[in-house]
Design a protein around this motif. Structure first.
Motif, mmCIF file in Angstrom:
data_model
loop_
_atom_site.group_PDB
_atom_site.id
_atom_site.type_symbol
_atom_site.label_atom_id
_atom_site.label_comp_id
_atom_site.label_asym_id
_atom_site.label_seq_id
_atom_site.Cartn_x
_atom_site.Cartn_y
_atom_site.Cartn_z
ATOM 1 N N PRO A 210 0.827 -1.203 0.000
ATOM 2 C CA PRO A 210 0.000 0.000 0.000
ATOM 3 C C PRO A 210 0.866 1.259 0.000
ATOM 4 O O PRO A 210 1.832 1.363 0.738
ATOM 5 C CB PRO A 210 -0.804 -0.132 1.297
ATOM 6 N N GLY A 211 0.520 2.187 -0.864
ATOM 7 C CA GLY A 211 1.303 3.395 -1.006
ATOM 8 C C GLY A 211 2.275 3.325 -2.164
ATOM 9 O O GLY A 211 2.800 4.330 -2.616
ATOM 10 N N SER A 212 2.545 2.114 -2.662
ATOM 11 C CA SER A 212 3.443 1.956 -3.797
ATOM 12 C C SER A 212 2.808 2.548 -5.049
ATOM 13 O O SER A 212 1.597 2.487 -5.240
ATOM 14 C CB SER A 212 3.744 0.474 -4.025
ATOM 15 N N ALA A 213 3.651 3.101 -5.910
ATOM 16 C CA ALA A 213 3.138 3.664 -7.163
ATOM 17 C C ALA A 213 2.553 2.581 -8.044
ATOM 18 O O ALA A 213 1.754 2.856 -8.935
ATOM 19 C CB ALA A 213 4.260 4.395 -7.895
ATOM 20 N N LYS A 214 2.946 1.343 -7.814
ATOM 21 C CA LYS A 214 2.465 0.239 -8.649
ATOM 22 C C LYS A 214 1.162 -0.358 -8.130
ATOM 23 O O LYS A 214 0.593 -1.233 -8.763
ATOM 24 C CB LYS A 214 3.529 -0.856 -8.721
ATOM 25 N N ALA A 215 0.728 0.061 -6.954
ATOM 26 C CA ALA A 215 -0.491 -0.512 -6.392
ATOM 27 C C ALA A 215 -1.692 -0.144 -7.255
ATOM 28 O O ALA A 215 -1.915 1.014 -7.584
ATOM 29 C CB ALA A 215 -0.703 -0.023 -4.964
ATOM 30 N N ALA A 216 -2.458 -1.138 -7.663
ATOM 31 C CA ALA A 216 -3.616 -0.910 -8.524
ATOM 32 C C ALA A 216 -4.846 -0.606 -7.680
ATOM 33 O O ALA A 216 -5.005 -1.125 -6.576
ATOM 34 C CB ALA A 216 -3.861 -2.148 -9.389
ATOM 35 N N ASN A 217 -5.753 0.232 -8.210
ATOM 36 C CA ASN A 217 -6.892 0.633 -7.387
ATOM 37 C C ASN A 217 -7.915 -0.476 -7.204
ATOM 38 O O ASN A 217 -8.787 -0.362 -6.358
ATOM 39 C CB ASN A 217 -7.548 1.901 -7.946
ATOM 40 N N TRP A 218 -7.826 -1.567 -7.971
ATOM 41 C CA TRP A 218 -8.705 -2.705 -7.712
ATOM 42 C C TRP A 218 -8.268 -3.472 -6.470
ATOM 43 O O TRP A 218 -9.021 -4.267 -5.915
ATOM 44 C CB TRP A 218 -8.748 -3.662 -8.909
ATOM 45 N N LEU A 219 -7.023 -3.253 -6.050
ATOM 46 C CA LEU A 219 -6.501 -3.992 -4.914
ATOM 47 C C LEU A 219 -7.103 -3.518 -3.598
ATOM 48 O O LEU A 219 -7.371 -4.324 -2.704
ATOM 49 C CB LEU A 219 -4.977 -3.855 -4.876
ATOM 50 N N ARG A 220 -7.336 -2.226 -3.485
ATOM 51 C CA ARG A 220 -7.816 -1.677 -2.210
ATOM 52 C C ARG A 220 -9.121 -2.337 -1.733
ATOM 53 O O ARG A 220 -9.238 -2.671 -0.545
ATOM 54 C CB ARG A 220 -7.973 -0.162 -2.327
ATOM 55 N N PRO A 221 -10.127 -2.547 -2.597
ATOM 56 C CA PRO A 221 -11.326 -3.236 -2.109
ATOM 57 C C PRO A 221 -11.039 -4.661 -1.629
ATOM 58 O O PRO A 221 -11.671 -5.125 -0.672
ATOM 59 C CB PRO A 221 -12.247 -3.252 -3.337
ATOM 60 N N LEU A 222 -10.104 -5.352 -2.275
ATOM 61 C CA LEU A 222 -9.784 -6.713 -1.830
ATOM 62 C C LEU A 222 -9.116 -6.696 -0.461
ATOM 63 O O LEU A 222 -9.277 -7.639 0.330
ATOM 64 C CB LEU A 222 -8.883 -7.415 -2.845
ATOM 65 N N LEU A 223 -8.369 -5.648 -0.175
ATOM 66 C CA LEU A 223 -7.733 -5.545 1.140
ATOM 67 C C LEU A 223 -8.768 -5.347 2.241
ATOM 68 O O LEU A 223 -8.496 -5.631 3.406
ATOM 69 C CB LEU A 223 -6.751 -4.372 1.155
ATOM 70 N N ASP A 224 -9.944 -4.890 1.880
ATOM 71 C CA ASP A 224 -11.030 -4.705 2.849
ATOM 72 C C ASP A 224 -11.920 -5.947 2.854
ATOM 73 O O ASP A 224 -13.026 -5.958 2.331
ATOM 74 C CB ASP A 224 -11.843 -3.458 2.503
ATOM 75 N N ASP A 225 -11.399 -7.022 3.410
ATOM 76 C CA ASP A 225 -12.156 -8.264 3.576
ATOM 77 C C ASP A 225 -12.706 -8.791 2.250
ATOM 78 O O ASP A 225 -13.880 -9.175 2.142
ATOM 79 C CB ASP A 225 -13.296 -8.064 4.578
ATOM 80 N N LEU A 226 -11.853 -8.791 1.215
ATOM 81 C CA LEU A 226 -12.198 -9.393 -0.086
ATOM 82 C C LEU A 226 -13.487 -8.812 -0.667
ATOM 83 O O LEU A 226 -14.405 -9.553 -1.038
ATOM 84 C CB LEU A 226 -12.341 -10.912 0.035
ATOM 85 N N ASN A 227 -13.546 -7.501 -0.793
ATOM 86 C CA ASN A 227 -14.732 -6.870 -1.375
ATOM 87 C C ASN A 227 -14.666 -7.015 -2.896
ATOM 88 O O ASN A 227 -14.296 -6.077 -3.617
ATOM 89 C CB ASN A 227 -14.815 -5.399 -0.965
ATOM 90 N N THR A 228 -15.035 -8.178 -3.386
ATOM 91 C CA THR A 228 -14.913 -8.459 -4.819
ATOM 92 C C THR A 228 -15.865 -7.633 -5.683
ATOM 93 O O THR A 228 -15.471 -7.233 -6.789
ATOM 94 C CB THR A 228 -15.111 -9.959 -5.090
ATOM 95 N N PRO A 229 -17.106 -7.336 -5.266
ATOM 96 C CA PRO A 229 -17.957 -6.508 -6.128
ATOM 97 C C PRO A 229 -17.348 -5.134 -6.401
ATOM 98 O O PRO A 229 -17.372 -4.654 -7.543
ATOM 99 C CB PRO A 229 -19.270 -6.396 -5.337
#
Length: 504
Positions: A360-379
């Motif tokens: 988190p915070g890396s320039a390479k971090a994709a914005n789809w990743l953040r929801p998955l970090l919140d208890d696998l929010n796949t929708p």
């Protein structure tokens, strides 16, 4: 933002912290291999496949060990073998192979370990012996039962009070039990059923002891995450905790307990016993594995999911739309005049993202990743991926309407498309879905001359220069370039969405 997981035991979301520096451990209760799996059976394996992939991405410095067991000794297996008049192994081998085939079609990775119950009978007997020696289990009439009353914390996972359960119990108590909720660790086999020798007589293990013994055998102690369907909370996982804590001397069996909700049909749980099941193998005759997987991940994993054809159609339409948008970007690569460079850049950017730890915070971090970090929010993750694809498609539209040069627009589209492609791999288990759509379109446009790099580069440059001239209203220059293209055997057609070209 750290990975946060909902823990069934504490009923709250907790930041995930591995127990050990060198590894991350995950155990998911696997199938009983006696019949075809239905789509409801598949939900935990797809959901926790996403978790497995995510853990690998977040912890490249650790070994991520994932075990998913196979129950290959069970009353249902015995009955199936007897009904068909075949050896038990014929049933378990057949349906293990079918299960693997179904999971492969759904993009589910094979686990690091896949222990079979029959391969760990000795460990089960040894664990039962420890429970007896410590006063947590007792032999009775050829059985060995766990003494639930010896473990005061029993019921913590399912939030059940033992005294209230016993008071309201309507089960017939076997004469060899001390208390109604004492459960079987070992039992005598019936004639024709598999059996193993033990200190308490020939027989076979109960269901609950299997996972406790296999977790100890594979991991050597408590694990980070234990997962499965919500129907396993009680009694299976409750009993696992009791056995492992009392028999192994650990304070806990797992630091995090995760459970997915039921799949329903008409608001009723999908179940073989109710006869309202839809087999994975039958669905795969009509739908792709990606479409089925999208549907399984279309709702938060802890919520019930109603399984309908409308849901599947929505998934098909969405995936087709995403592929078409990626296909349009392929046309943009061709129009840029430097299509090979664009394609190689797309692959390189995608690979770089794929190898990134996504801290988190890396320039390479994709914005789809953040929801998955919140208890696998796949929708929400799917929504973010669609946004990325639309942004790539927007660059294509800008070039079509001459508001951007094709080469510049193609370069801008690459980052969006590469990130979306990596996200779809994490969620749908399909490697390079969008890149494949780009490549197919490019080869379709370029035809059999795809290797004529010099010719295609020349055409691309001229088309781009002509677009620039037209945007500047330099009609004489645009006509001159059109003549050059004509000399090369290329016909340019101007339409409402911009210029296209084809061979004469």
């Amino acid at each position: 933002m750290p990975l946060v997981l909902h823990d069934t035991l504490t009923r709250e979301k907790r930041p995930f912290r591995p127990r050990e520096d060198g590894r991350v451990t995950l155990y998911v209760c696997g199938p009983t291999v006696y019949n075809h799996a239905h789509i409801g059976n598949a939900r935990p394996f797809v959901v926790f496949d996403v978790l497995f992939r995510l853990l690998q991405r977040l912890h490249p410095d650790r070994q991520v060990i994932y075990a998913r067991n196979l129950t290959d000794v069970d009353d249902k297996i015995n009955k199936k073998a007897a009904d068909e008049g075949v050896p038990i192994s014929a049933i378990t081998d057949r349906y293990t192979e079918i299960f693997h085939r179904d999971m492969d079609a759904l993009g589910v990775l094979r686990p690091t370990f896949e222990p079979r119950a029959t391969g760990h009978i000795d460990q089960m007997i040894e664990l039962i012996g420890r429970l007896v020696d410590k006063g947590h289990a007792y032999p009775a009439d050829g059985h060995v039962l766990f003494d639930v009353g010896s473990y005061p914390a029993y019921g913590a996972l399912s939030r059940r009070n033992l005294e209230e359960m016993e008071a309201g119990a309507r089960v017939e108590v076997a004469p060899y039990k001390k208390a109604p909720f004492d459960f079987v660790l070992w039992k005598p086999s019936k004639p024709g059923e598999p059996e193993w020798p033990s200190p308490w007589g020939a027989g076979r293990p109960g269901w609950h002891i299997e996972c406790s013994a296999m977790i100890e055998a594979v991991f050597g102690g408590p694990i980070d995450i234990h997962a499965g369907g919500i129907d396993l909370v009680f009694p299976h996982h409750e009993n696992e905790i009791a056995q492992s804590v009392c028999g192994c001397g650990h304070a806990t069996l797992a630091n995090y307990w995760m459970h997915n909700g039921f799949l329903t049909m008409d608001a009723e749980k999908m179940s073989k016993s109710l006869g309202n099941v839809t087999l994975i193998s039958e669905l795969l005759d009509r739908w792709s594995g990606e479409e089925l997987r999208w549907a399984l991940l279309s709702a938060p994993y802890r919520q019930p999911l109603d399984w309908t054809d409308a849901l599947l159609r929505e998934g098909r339409e969405r995936l087709q739309r995403w592929r078409q948008m990626a296909s349009d970007v392929g046309e943009l690569f061709v129009a840029s005049g430097r299509w090979q460079e664009m394609l190689e850049r797309l692959r390189r950017v995608r690979e770089d993202i794929d190898l990134s730890p996504h801290v988190p915070g890396s320039a390479k971090a994709a914005n789809w990743l953040r929801p998955l970090l919140d208890d696998l929010n796949t929708p929400l993750a799917f929504q973010q991926i669609e946004r990325l694809i639309k942004m790539a498609h927007r660059e294509r539209n800008l070039a079509v309407h001459a508001q951007a040069l094709p080469y510049d627009a193609a370069r801008m589209a690459i980052g969006y498309l590469a990130n979306a492609d990596v996200g779809l791999e994490a969620l749908l288990g399909r490697d390079g879905m969008l890149i494949s759509a780009v490549e197919e379109t490019m080869h379709s446009v370029l035809g059999t001359e795809a290797d004529e790099e010099g010719f295609l580069h020349r055409v691309g440059v001229l088309v781009a220069q002509r677009s620039e001239a037209r945007a500047a209203k330099n009609w004489a220059e645009a006509d001159r370039i059109r003549d050059q293209l004509s000399d090369l055997g290329v016909i340019v057609t101007d339409g409402p969405t911009g210029a296209t070209w084809r061979r004469a």
